[in-house]
Design a protein around this motif. Structure first.
Motif, PDB file in Angstrom:
ATOM      1  N   THR A   1       0.832  -1.200   0.000  1.00  0.00           N
ATOM      2  CA  THR A   1       0.000   0.000   0.000  1.00  0.00           C
ATOM      3  C   THR A   1       0.868   1.253   0.000  1.00  0.00           C
ATOM      4  OG1 THR A   1      -1.707  -1.165   1.247  1.00  0.00           O
ATOM      5  CG2 THR A   1      -1.831   1.237   1.230  1.00  0.00           C
ATOM      6  N   THR A   2       0.451   2.237  -0.800  1.00  0.00           N
ATOM      7  CA  THR A   2       1.086   3.558  -0.785  1.00  0.00           C
ATOM      8  C   THR A   2      -0.005   4.604  -0.557  1.00  0.00           C
ATOM      9  OG1 THR A   2       0.870   3.769  -3.195  1.00  0.00           O
ATOM     10  CG2 THR A   2       2.935   2.856  -2.345  1.00  0.00           C
ATOM     11  N   THR A   3       0.402   5.795  -0.128  1.00  0.00           N
ATOM     12  CA  THR A   3      -0.566   6.867   0.078  1.00  0.00           C
ATOM     13  C   THR A   3      -0.163   8.085  -0.746  1.00  0.00           C
ATOM     14  OG1 THR A   3       0.569   7.747   2.042  1.00  0.00           O
ATOM     15  CG2 THR A   3      -1.134   6.073   2.395  1.00  0.00           C
ATOM     16  N   LEU A   4      -1.164   8.865  -1.134  1.00  0.00           N
ATOM     17  CA  LEU A   4      -0.981   9.982  -2.062  1.00  0.00           C
ATOM     18  C   LEU A   4      -0.746  11.310  -1.358  1.00  0.00           C
ATOM     19  CD1 LEU A   4      -3.888   9.126  -4.549  1.00  0.00           C
ATOM     20  CD2 LEU A   4      -1.479   8.481  -4.731  1.00  0.00           C
ATOM     21  N   GLY A   5      -0.530  11.289  -0.048  1.00  0.00           N
ATOM     22  CA  GLY A   5      -0.368  12.534   0.700  1.00  0.00           C
ATOM     23  C   GLY A   5      -1.647  12.886   1.435  1.00  0.00           C
ATOM     24  N   ARG A   6      -1.518  13.621   2.539  1.00  0.00           N
ATOM     25  CA  ARG A   6      -2.694  14.002   3.312  1.00  0.00           C
ATOM     26  C   ARG A   6      -3.699  14.728   2.431  1.00  0.00           C
ATOM     27  NH1 ARG A   6      -3.046  13.602   8.932  1.00  0.00           N
ATOM     28  NH2 ARG A   6      -5.150  14.243   8.434  1.00  0.00           N
ATOM     29  N   GLU A   7      -4.960  14.460   2.653  1.00  0.00           N
ATOM     30  CA  GLU A   7      -6.062  15.001   1.849  1.00  0.00           C
ATOM     31  C   GLU A   7      -6.018  14.505   0.411  1.00  0.00           C
ATOM     32  OE1 GLU A   7      -8.226  16.518   3.684  1.00  0.00           O
ATOM     33  OE2 GLU A   7      -6.871  16.637   5.383  1.00  0.00           O
ATOM     34  N   GLY A   8      -5.351  13.360   0.192  1.00  0.00           N
ATOM     35  CA  GLY A   8      -5.157  12.859  -1.164  1.00  0.00           C
ATOM     36  C   GLY A   8      -6.381  12.245  -1.805  1.00  0.00           C
ATOM     37  N   SER A   9      -7.511  12.175  -1.111  1.00  0.00           N
ATOM     38  CA  SER A   9      -8.712  11.602  -1.714  1.00  0.00           C
ATOM     39  C   SER A   9      -9.239  12.455  -2.866  1.00  0.00           C
ATOM     40  CB  SER A   9      -9.808  11.427  -0.655  1.00  0.00           C
ATOM     41  OG  SER A   9      -9.423  10.470   0.302  1.00  0.00           O
TER      42      SER A   9
END
Length: 417
Positions: A192-200
């Motif tokens: 899993t990776t994340t796109l940065g805070r508020e990335g939705s």
């Protein structure tokens, strides 16, 4: 396909989930793609669990129990019978994250962060998907990690657009209601990776770009894009219409209503973006599109709190030239500082940045070997687009301005708090 994005504030409790259903009933569900964030403040709560994992192992269990209790309370409100299959699914997700924390051997904070914090979105979409079904709204739950592919620069990834477009294109042409997670992707090893805070918001734009969507709507707890954040400014006003360019400028300077990376994919394909209130879905909100003049044209205020202002000068009073600036920016990049303002003279270089990953001590130590360094922590950066004298005067009000920079349309003030 229409893309709807619902943030954490819109699904912070059982009543918020029910309200989401009402929005869908009013807007329709055909050819709609829901992108949903973690519920309420669960990203923060899971971040606390990650911090505990590295700093105080005994605190991990109570941190995770608090997250589980929060979700179970919402479940009991939405699904009174604890025999409902959703309980089993939610408990399975908690077993997964606890299992990861038990067997993980990686010492890298970013990697652990992405594997754990992403469960906020997995939990919210599982609960909401099941509740939609319970209310007779047929839907298909997708794991967005199968579709958005990224590099492995955990917490701050780049999207592999070629592979992502290939994966998401397989969903085109469907009339189904899809629901999926914001914020998440996966690397080539399927971690899993994340796109940065508020990335939705960015997730919604990625899907829209890949599906040539009709529109994107971001559902917020405010009427639309306001000229200032009502948490910090009084008498805010709704911006009825703004251009992509203006929205990109506002996002770049830190306006929290739209994620900075969201707008460029939409602009490239001229996909309209709407920011609307989930409390009043029939209201028009704000439209963002091509060639739209700012309406009304008024000053727009943006505040970034808890910034660092740093001033560098050479130890021998020689000039700060291209070679020095290149080296400074490389260090800011290496220490993952988000630069918001720069200003230089012949013998000094000032920069205001966000110490988002807490690596300021290391950066200062590195710089002090070559430069005379002065810095202020906890400063506030105010940006005013389309400023006038009255707008600037409203900010000053006897405050200590540490740095000021003006352009034709924008003024920035670093103020000591």
């Amino acid at each position: 396909m229409r893309i709807f994005k619902f943030g954490g504030a819109s699904v912070k409790d059982a009543e918020g989930v029910r309200n989401l259903i009402q929005v869908l009933q009013e807007t329709g569900t055909e050819k709609t793609f829901l992108v949903v964030s973690a519920m309420g403040k669960m990203t923060n709560a899971l971040e606390a669990a990650v911090d505990a994992y590295f700093e105080d192992k005994d605190a991990v269990t109570p941190a995770m129990e608090a997250v589980e209790s929060f979700h179970l309370d919402i479940l009991r409100d939405l699904f009174p019978s604890e025999g409902h299959p959703v309980y089993r699914e939610v408990r399975r997700l908690f077993e997964e994250v606890r299992g990861f924390l038990a067997w993980n051997k990686s010492p890298k904070y970013g990697f652990v962060y992405d594997q754990v914090v992403g469960y906020g979105e997995l939990l919210s979409t599982t609960i909401i998907g099941q509740y939609l079904s319970e209310e007779g709204i047929e839907n298909t739950l997708l794991d967005i990690r199968r579709y958005i592919k990224t590099d492995a620069n955990y917490r701050d990834v780049r999207v592999d657009w070629t592979q992502t477009q290939k994966e998401i294109a397989a969903l085109s042409g469907s009339s189904k209601l899809f629901i999926t997670q914001g914020f998440l992707g996966s690397d080539e090893n399927n971690f899993t990776t994340t796109l940065g805070r508020e990335g939705s918001d960015y997730t919604a734009a990625i899907i829209a770009f890949c599906l040539n969507a009709e529109s994107v709507t971001i559902w917020k707890d405010v009427p639309g894009v306001l000229n200032a954040d009502p948490r910090y400014f009084e008498k805010t006003r709704l911006l009825n219409r703004i251009s992509y360019r203006e929205a990109i400028e506002l996002a770049f300077y830190g306006a929290s209503v739209i994620h900075p990376k969201t707008l460029q994919p939409l602009q490239r394909k001229e996909i309209p973006l709407y920011v609307k209130s989930f409390l009043n879905p029939s209201n028009p909100g704000t439209q963002v599109g091509k060639g739209i003049n700012l309406d009304p044209k008024i000053p727009c205020f943006i505040l970034k709190k808890d910034q660092v202002l740093m001033k560098l000068s050479s130890l021998d009073f020689s000039f700060i030239v291209e070679e020095n600036i290149s080296e400074i920016f490389k260090l800011l990049h290496d220490y993952k500082m988000k630069v918001d303002l720069i200003q230089n003279s012949a013998i000094s270089f000032s920069v205001c940045f966000d110490n988002r990953f807490g690596q300021l001590p290391g950066l200062l130590q590195h710089l002090k070997g070559k430069y005379r360094v002065k810095h202020h922590e906890g400063v506030s950066l105010y940006t005013v687009r389309h400023f006038d004298s009255k707008a600037i005067a409203s900010l000053l009000n006897g405050r200590d301005v540490l740095l000021e920079q003006r352009g034709k349309e924008t003024v920035q003030l670093v103020i000591k708090t």
